[in-house]
Design a protein around this motif. Structure first.
Motif, PDB file in Angstrom:
ATOM      1  N   ARG A 146      82.963  -9.252 126.641  1.00  0.00           N
ATOM      2  CA  ARG A 146      81.727  -9.866 126.156  1.00  0.00           C
ATOM      3  C   ARG A 146      82.066 -11.017 125.218  1.00  0.00           C
ATOM      4  N   HIS A 148      80.427 -13.009 121.846  1.00  0.00           N
ATOM      5  CA  HIS A 148      79.417 -12.636 120.858  1.00  0.00           C
ATOM      6  C   HIS A 148      79.591 -13.380 119.548  1.00  0.00           C
ATOM      7  N   GLY A 155      75.024 -12.318 121.936  1.00  0.00           N
ATOM      8  CA  GLY A 155      76.028 -11.661 122.765  1.00  0.00           C
ATOM      9  C   GLY A 155      75.676 -11.761 124.233  1.00  0.00           C
ATOM     10  N   VAL A 156      76.711 -11.866 125.067  1.00  0.00           N
ATOM     11  CA  VAL A 156      76.483 -11.911 126.512  1.00  0.00           C
ATOM     12  C   VAL A 156      77.649 -11.202 127.203  1.00  0.00           C
ATOM     13  N   ALA A 157      77.347 -10.521 128.296  1.00  0.00           N
ATOM     14  CA  ALA A 157      78.388  -9.825 129.058  1.00  0.00           C
ATOM     15  C   ALA A 157      79.187 -10.825 129.873  1.00  0.00           C
ATOM     16  N   PHE A 172      82.296 -16.333 131.157  1.00  0.00           N
ATOM     17  CA  PHE A 172      81.074 -16.157 130.360  1.00  0.00           C
ATOM     18  C   PHE A 172      80.241 -17.431 130.438  1.00  0.00           C
ATOM     19  N   ALA A 319      74.721 -14.346 134.053  1.00  0.00           N
ATOM     20  CA  ALA A 319      74.353 -13.068 133.447  1.00  0.00           C
ATOM     21  C   ALA A 319      72.851 -12.855 133.638  1.00  0.00           C
ATOM     22  N   TYR A 322      70.888 -12.394 127.692  1.00  0.00           N
ATOM     23  CA  TYR A 322      71.787 -12.417 126.538  1.00  0.00           C
ATOM     24  C   TYR A 322      70.984 -12.180 125.272  1.00  0.00           C
ATOM     25  N   GLU A 524      74.148  -4.604 130.991  1.00  0.00           N
ATOM     26  CA  GLU A 524      74.430  -5.800 130.183  1.00  0.00           C
ATOM     27  C   GLU A 524      73.825  -5.689 128.791  1.00  0.00           C
ATOM     28  N   LEU A 527      76.338  -3.612 126.921  1.00  0.00           N
ATOM     29  CA  LEU A 527      77.635  -4.288 126.830  1.00  0.00           C
ATOM     30  C   LEU A 527      77.589  -5.499 125.898  1.00  0.00           C
ATOM     31  N   ALA A 528      76.504  -6.265 125.970  1.00  0.00           N
ATOM     32  CA  ALA A 528      76.425  -7.515 125.202  1.00  0.00           C
ATOM     33  C   ALA A 528      76.119  -7.273 123.723  1.00  0.00           C
TER      34      ALA A 528
END
Ligand SMILES: *[C@@H]1O[C@H](CO)[C@@H](O)[C@H](O)[C@H]1NC(C)=O
Ligand SMILES: *[C@@H]1O[C@H](CO)[C@@H](O)[C@H](O)[C@H]1NC(C)=O
Ligand SMILES: *[C@@H]1O[C@H](CO)[C@@H](O)[C@H](O)[C@H]1NC(C)=O
Ligand SMILES: *[C@@H]1O[C@H](CO)[C@@H](O)[C@H](O)[C@H]1NC(C)=O
Length: 559
Positions: A146, A148, A155-157, A172, A319, A322, A524, A527-528
């Motif tokens: 991730r 972040h 944050g983003v996966a 990403f 993604a 986010y 996601e 995770l994010a």
């Protein structure tokens, strides 16, 4: 009934396949619930073309599928096939297994320019090495990534690509201005996946269930499963007559199969071989972060006017959303609104019926609604346990009804009465409603220990019911919650590792693709987020999930 993973020499595999079907026919005793089925498409054995015929036949019973479903099942299995992992050395030593401590990642420079802008993609290269510091030469490790920034609540996966040579890429999308930090986690070394794969093949019954049978003054408890080993004990076939979901129990002595009164979680067997538990050590090689060899972050500049977006060389990855300022923003066109207080939620749900079906991760949403809406009063006349339900809550004034019911077996709850065992597919078939009905379901965590076919078939049956439901009530809102990564210790890993979830999650997305249903991307969203992975995500994540749910239920025109 058996399938080969088609690896290596195809002709060799086909010869083996015929051989197995023959042997199978010869050896099969005429055993009541397991009727002989000569169809190759419904046969399961995971067999490497390089090994001998397995000594243990699959103990799972798979009934024949329609040609379309069988083809879909084969394609799905291929689409989630994991790179072949190596045999474990014997005796097992960690030396040549993947070691997050010796592994590193680095950020790749952007081609043609030295700076990153919003709209670009960031690419990271990950090199996995063993405990001796030697780079690995093959893939199959499970990595999560991730990007972040805690201060920005962003944050983003990331999307991880396995190059099958010990190196991986993570990609990403760059979605916010300012600093962005890369985090790469080794969930499992490939060697641990060899073990998990073997467990599913040889012990799909390692989580087991039981039922109490009672007749007059007689009572007896027997074991139950989807994958029930054949013994001298006769078997009761509780396969659902409506949708065909399989379920079996050993028959109690002296009692008819009809005497079953409960379904319970029975327990769990851990049959790891010597030292295999060393492959699942928290802080060593189970969900451990990998350090950067250089900078672990970048500074993202504002989007450049007229600058074409940098396309990744590997995947055209987008993604599903986010976090920014702690709030989930969807990238699929859905406008996620904040339903900050009870009155906003009540406005949205006024005059609506919300049916929730699934496991404890769906039950969390029922709990959220009850806590968020003071006028929503729960009824529990039957004294349902806090875990299994069924639950119902009503806001009479605003005409809001919310229900929760757990999905059918296998369900690892204790003592569900057989009268309460309902399959989601059947519940949907019995449903009456229209534009004011919201159907939400999530089913993943209790199906992780079985062969993937069990999950694929369960979802195919639910999808058929969804299609029928949408034919009856095209305006009904249908929302599906995906799986999510969780905290892992050895027990959680053997019974429900992220490795089981990640592939089931892909299957779920593929099966419901193209239907008029909405996904809540729990994968996601967990995770994010900066909060730790957890089977039951913490309140700030649930709040974001509920905002997505309300946004699907009450889309606001003109955004
Ligand atoms: C692994 O494969 C990738 C993609 O083909 C390649 O870029 C990389 O250089 C390879 N790494 C090694 C160590 O061979
Ligand atoms: C987050 O971004 C802000 C603004 O770019 C920066 O000042 C801060 O150091 C970053 N925080 C972290 C933890 O990276
Ligand atoms: C089975 O039923 C018979 C007759 O009712 C009884 O005598 C016997 O003890 C029972 N056996 C078991 C194992 O319950
Ligand atoms: C489960 O429920 C049945 C019937 O209500 C009861 O007889 C039995 O004792 C219960 N078992 C457990 C383990 O609670």
């Amino acid at each position: 009934m058996k399938i080969f993973s088609l690896k290596g020499n195809k002709c060799f595999t086909i010869v083996l396949l015929l051989l197995v079907v023959l042997l199978d026919a010869l050896h099969r005793t005429d055993f009541q619930p397991f009727k002989f089925q000569p169809k190759i498409s419904s046969t399961i054995i995971y067999l490497k073309a390089t090994t001998e015929l397995p000594k243990v036949r699959s103990i799972c019973n798979f009934s024949p599928l329609s040609p379309e479903d069988a083809l879909e099942e084969r394609l799905l299995l291929e689409s989630v096939a994991w790179p072949e992992t190596s045999e474990l050395p014997s005796p097992l030593s960690l030396e040549q297994t993947s070691d997050p401590d010796h592994s590193t990642f680095y950020i790749l420079p952007v081609r043609g320019r030295g700076e990153w802008h919003v709209g670009d993609q960031l690419e990271v290269s990950i090199v996995i090495s063993d405990f001796k510091g030697q780079p690995k030469k093959f893939g199959g490790d499970l990595l999560l990534a991730r990007l972040h920034n805690l201060t920005l609540g962003a944050g983003v996966a990331g999307q991880v690509v396995d190059h099958l040579n010990g190196s991986y890429s993570a990609v990403f999308p760059l979605l916010w201005e300012g600093a962005a930090q890369v985090e790469v986690t080794l969930v499992h070394p490939s060697e641990a996946i060899t073990v998990l794969n073997r467990l599913t093949r040889e012990q799909p019954d390692r989580v087991f269930f039981s039922s109490l049978f009672r007749s007059g003054s007689h009572s007896q408890t027997t074991f139950c499963n989807i994958c029930l080993r054949q013994t001298k004990q006769p078997i009761c076939d509780f396969t659902d007559p409506r949708n065909g979901d399989p379920w079996f129990c050993y028959k109690p002595n002296n009692m008819s199969c009809d005497a079953r009164i409960t379904h319970s979680f029975g327990g769990y067997k851990q049959n790891l071989k010597a030292k295999e538990d060393t492959l699942f050590q928290g802080g060593v090689n189970l969900k451990v972060c990998i350090a950067a060899s250089g900078l672990a972050g970048v500074t993202v500049l504002p989007k450049k006017e007229g600058q074409p977006e940098v396309k990744s060389s590997i995947v055209n990855f987008q993604a599903s959303g986010y976090y920014y300022q702690g709030l989930w923003r969807a990238l699929d066109g859905t406008k996620v609104h904040q339903f900050t207080d009870a009155s906003a939620i009540t406005q949205c749900l006024k005059g609506k019926v919300v049916h929730l079906y699934g496991d404890s991760t769906i039950r969390q949403w029922f709990k959220f609604l009850n806590e968020a809406l003071p006028d929503l009063k729960e009824f529990n006349l039957l004294g349902s346990s806090r875990r299994k339900g069924p639950f119902m809550a009503l806001d009479y004034e605003n005409q809001i009804m919310v229900t929760f019911r757990c999905h059918g077996p296998p369900i690892r709850f204790s003592n569900v009465s057989v009268g309460e065992l309902r399959y989601i597919a059947n519940e949907l078939d019995d449903l009456f409603g229209g534009p004011n009905t919201v159907v939400v379901f999530g089913i993943w965590s209790h199906l992780s220990t079985f062969p993937l076919e069990v999950y694929i078939r369960r979802l195919q049956r639910i999808r058929s019911a969804v299609v029928r439901l949408l034919d009856r009530a095209p305006e009904m809102v249908i929302i599906i919650r995906t799986a999510n990564p969780k905290a892992l210790r050895l027990y959680e890993t053997i019974t429900n590792s992220d490795w089981f979830s990640v592939r089931r999650d892909k299957v779920l997305r593929a099966i419901f693709k193209g239907l008029n249903v909405h996904l809540i991307d729990a994968w996601e969203m967990v995770l994010a987020h900066h909060l730790p992975n957890n089977l039951h995500p913490q309140p700030p994540i649930i709040k974001n999930m509920m905002d997505v749910l309300f946004s699907y239920t009450c889309p606001q025109k003109g955004g």
